[in-house]
Each structure stands twice: as structure tokens, then as C-alpha cells.
Design an enzyme around this catalytic site. Structure first.
Site, PDB file in Angstrom:
ATOM      1  N   GLU A 335      45.204 -45.668  29.002  1.00  0.00           N
ATOM      2  CA  GLU A 335      44.556 -44.802  28.261  1.00  0.00           C
ATOM      3  C   GLU A 335      43.210 -44.254  28.888  1.00  0.00           C
ATOM      4  O   GLU A 335      42.665 -45.128  29.703  1.00  0.00           O
ATOM      5  CB  GLU A 335      44.180 -45.301  26.898  1.00  0.00           C
ATOM      6  N   CYS A 410      52.092 -34.665  19.119  1.00  0.00           N
ATOM      7  CA  CYS A 410      51.805 -34.057  17.773  1.00  0.00           C
ATOM      8  C   CYS A 410      51.871 -32.545  18.054  1.00  0.00           C
ATOM      9  O   CYS A 410      50.837 -31.797  17.170  1.00  0.00           O
ATOM     10  CB  CYS A 410      50.079 -34.515  17.772  1.00  0.00           C
TER      11      CYS A 410
END
Ligand code: SAH
Length: 454
Positions: A335, A410
Site C-alpha cells: 500500500e 470501484c
């Protein structure tokens, strides 16, 4: 061909829908987007904007309504920019989202033979959010607290928000009455003056705990005790009241400094069996019910037996990594935001997970590094932001050759683009499962299963 002009009134048939759920008419083949109109309707519109290739119409009258049209539950739905689909029946919203995925896969990805499942919806598609973050401004008669109108910075003052937990409504009303009673100035974006900028409420759906955060433009918090007392006396679930100071002239909501005014610094909540500590700045999925559905699908598609090494790229605070770690030998999470990785490590410790390891950095840099160190994943999960994956990451993954890739997305447009890249590198998309994470809004989330050809 008709010459379309601004302010012209037309009667049109809505034949399809745009990405935000707006209706699309095509008189003479000229696409006109009509917000608030539904597929199958005949409507009267006024052209408000006309460009070379398309136009925008304002809905004036619905002459023949669709049977999927419903009365929005929210009285300010038309003005507030928070939701886009409340005038559509919930079944139709789910269908709209599946169609959007199909459309992207076919048009952008040029993919065939992919099974696209019906969207997994909620039993109750209202009051699902565990977090609300609202700007505070100077209304005409009282402080305005609410979402911005679409494409604007006008705050639409709200009494209730039907997609948030009820505690949000209570805190908004208490904050407004406290500001009125003690004449506390709302922040003014133009001049940068005033005190209260935002109010944020988080609610643990399983723990029951609530957190109230008031974002102030000043270090000083006038009538602090009165605010605390009002909240504590009226909101029995409150566990934490925090002042967040943000003195910058910026659209970023939260500043870096948090002062706990009352109670604890964090609240806790659960996703599946895992516990998370949540601070004002930490990322936590906003629809906890559907998050379990989404992660459940991710785990199912990963098809783990307990022997596998898994890479979780774009891991955020490590929630998917924790889910995967139950069934894998080892999980490596990557990340870009350091604070999220610190949270991810804390979350692993909090839940006694010892087979997950986390790295800070760009996935497209760190994953190739892990590979060059000899680490090899059997399964890769990616959950990128809207812009999708870097091509170099997809190439590095394909070269390593995992059996399966599970892509959580998304944005179906970038998903389709990236799936097409996988197809050129020896992988095939088998199925896609849309999951309705944000009912009443046009957001589409899905999980795709990609497998190696041999
Ligand atoms: N998987 C997580 C969060 C996914 S959101 C969950 O389910 O909770 C996407 C994440 O990608 C964000 O946390 C963002 O900070 C991170 N990100 C954005 N660009 C990145 C990059 N190039 N490399 C790694 N992480 C990135």
C-alpha cells in the site's frame, strides 16, 4: 437534421442511461443527457447546454413514467448531490449497475464469454453508511450542515440523511442548535474565517460505538463544555468526541491534529471476525454489511487451501489481507500510504494474525521487488483506486504467473481496460460479481475472477 439550440423545448423518448444513471435521449441520433429521467420514459425537456456532439436537457415534465420510477424517500433528494438513483426502484438500480459492468466489458474491454452475475444488493438499502462527513456553512437563517449540491459548493441543509445511520442526524441537529445558541460562526470558504468547518460521525454497526469529530478552523474551541455535554447527554452510544484542527484553505476535510475532548481516541468495530480500531483519519469501509459480502466473494474467488502465498496489492489498512490470511500460508500486503500500513500492522496484531506482512510503496514498484527477492504468489488480489492498475504491475503479475488473480474494482471502465491487458498476457476473465456497496448512488463496485490459461 434538426438544429438543436439552447433553451429549446423538446419531447423525447429516453432510450438508454448514462454512467450517473441519467436518462439519454437520441432525437435524430443526437445524444441528450437528462438527469432524473429513466429509460423507457417519454419526457418534456428544455435544452440547457448544447455542444457539437451532445447536449444536456433539464427535465420539465414526465409524460409517460417508467414503471421503475419511485418516489424518493428523501425530501431534498433533487437538490442534494449525495445520491443519484433514489427515483429508481432498488431492483432497477441493481440492474443498472450490472448493465454498466456489461457495457464496459463489451465496449472498453472487448471481452466475450464473461459471466456477469446479477448485482448483490442489500435487504435494506437505506441507513447503510457508518460514516458521515458534512461541510458546515453559513445558511440564510441558520448554520447550513449537509452535502453540497451536485457540481457546486452550495451546502444543502439537511435534517435527515436516509443513507446514514440515524445517529448522524441526531449529531447534525445538536451541532446546529449548539451553534445557534452560542452564536458559533461557521467557516466561510471564501474568506477563510469562522470556526466550524465539518462535522463527522462514525458509528460501529457491530460494536454500537459512536465517534463525533468537529473540524475547526481555529485551535480555540468556543463553548467546548456545552458542546460536549449536549452530545454526551443526548447520544448514549458516544464513546469519543474529538476536535480536529484544520486551518488550511483547502478542500481536504481533516487536518492532521486531533484533540480528544471526551472519551477515547478511537472506537472499534468488526468486519467478519476481525476487530478494528478506528481513529478520525483511518480508512474504514463505509458499508460494513456489504463489505462482508465483497470480501466473502474475494475469498471465494481466491480459492485458497491453506498452502498458498498471496499478494494483496493496494491493501489499505489490510482488511482484505486479514480475510485472506485465514486460509493462506502467507499474505504480503502492499500500500502506498504509510499511515495505512501502520494501521494494517496494528490490525494484524490486534487480531493475532502472524502470517501477514505489509510493505509501504507503489504496488508497481514493490511487487516486482518482492518477486526479484524470490517471493512468488500463487494468488494475487488487487483493489486499486478508480484509475485502475499500472500496466507495469499487470505485466509483472502475469510474468510471475499466479494461478488466479482476483480484481476488486470501484470503476468498471478501468476494470475492463485492465482485464483486456490480462487477456493479452495469457489470462482469462471467468466471471464478474457486482456488489452494491453504495445503494441510491451511481457507484459500481465489483470483483472479477481471472485465471491463467494453462
Ligand atoms: N483493499 C483496501 C483498500 C483499497 S482502496 C480495502 O479493501 O480496504 C485503494 C488503496 O490503494 C488506497 O488505500 C490507496 O492509498 C492505495 N493506492 C493508490 N495508489 C497506489 C499504488 N500505486 N500502489 C499501492 N497502493 C496504492
Amino acid at each position: 437534421m434538426l438544429d438543436f439550440k439552447k433553451n429549446q423545448e423538446l419531447i423525447v423518448d429516453i432510450i438508454s442511461e448514462g454512467y450517473e444513471g441519467e436518462g439519454v435521449a437520441k432525437p435524430e441520433g443526437f445524444p441528450i443527457f437528462v438527469s432524473g429521467a429513466l429509460k423507457g420514459e417519454k419526457v418534456k425537456i428544455r435544452l440547457v447546454k448544447v455542444s457539437k456532439n451532445h447536449g444536456y436537457g433539464k427535465l420539465i415534465e414526465i409524460l409517460e413514467p417508467s414503471k421503475e420510477r419511485v418516489e424518493p424517500v428523501c425530501p431534498i433528494y433533487k437538490r442534494c448531490g449525495g445520491c443519484q438513483l433514489q427515483h429508481m426502484s432498488y431492483e432497477e438500480q441493481l440492474r443498472f449497475k450490472k448493465n454498466r459492468v456489461t457495457d464496459c466489458l463489451e465496449r472498453i474491454g472487448k471481452l466475450k464469454d464473461v459471466v456477469i452475475h446479477p448485482t448483490l444488493g442489500m435487504d435494506n438499502p437505506l441507513r447503510y453508511r457508518n460514516k458521515v462527513q458534512l461541510p458546515v456553512g453559513r445558511g440564510e437563517t441558520e448554520p447550513a450542515i449537509g452535502f453540497y449540491a451536485a457540481r457546486s459548493h452550495e451546502i444543502i441543509n439537511l435534517q435527515q440523511c436516509y443513507i446514514q445511520h440515524q445517529v448522524g442526524d441526531e449529531v447534525v441537529q445538536l451541532t446546529r442548535s449548539w451553534m445557534k445558541e452560542y452564536n458559533i460562526q461557521a467557516y466561510d470558504e471564501e474568506s477563510g474565517s469562522g470556526v466550524v468547518r465539518h462535522v463527522m460521525i462514525r458509528k460501529g454497526f457491530k460494536s454500537g460505538e459512536a465517534m463525533v469529530v468537529l473540524v475547526t478552523n481555529t485551535a480555540k474551541f468556543p463553548h467546548k463544555e456545552e458542546f460536549i455535554n449536549l452530545i454526551v447527554q443526548n447520544i448514549p452510544d458516544v464513546k469519543s468526541i474529538i476536535q480536529n484542527i484544520n486551518t488550511k484553505k483547502t478542500n481536504v476535510v481533516l487536518g492532521l491534529e486531533n484533540i480528544t475532548l471526551w472519551g477515547s481516541d478511537t472506537i472499534s468495530d468488526y468486519i467478519g471476525p476481525f476487530k478494528f480500531n478506528i481513529s478520525p483519519l483511518s480508512f474504514f469501509q463505509v458499508n460494513p454489511v456489504q463489505t462482508e459480502v465483497l470480501y466473502g466473494k474475494t475469498l471465494e474467488y481466491a480459492e485458497l487451501t491453506g498452502e498458498e502465498v498471496v499478494f494483496d496489492a493496494y491493501c489499505g489498512t489490510g482488511t482484505i489481507s486479514l480475510f485472506l490470511s485465514q486460509k493462506a500460508r502467507k499474505v504480503y500486503g502492499v500500500e502506498i500510504i504509510e499511515a495505512a500500513i501502520i494501521n494494517a500492522r496494528e490490525n494484524a496484531v490486534l487480531n493475532g494474525i502472524e502470517n501477514a506482512e505489509f510493505f509501504v510503496g507503489e504496488a508497481e514498484k514493490v511487487i516486482p521487488e518482492l518477486i526479484s527477492q524470490g517471493k512468488k504468489a500463487d494468488v494475487v488480489v488487487v483493489d486499486p483506486p478508480r484509475k485502475g492498475c499500472e500496466k507495469s504491475l499487470i505485466e509483472a503479475i502475469a510474468k510471475m504467473g499466479p494461478r488466479r488473480v482476483v480484481y476488486v474494482s470501484c470503476d468498471p471502465a478501468t476494470l475492463a481496460r485492465d482485464l483486456a491487458i490480462f487477456e493479452t498476457l495469457g489470462y482469462k476473465t471467468i466471471e464478474v460479481q457486482p456488489v452494491d456497496m453504495f445503494p441510491q448512488t451511481a457507484h459500481v463496485e465489483c470483483v472479477a475472477l481471472i485465471t491463467r490459461n494453462i
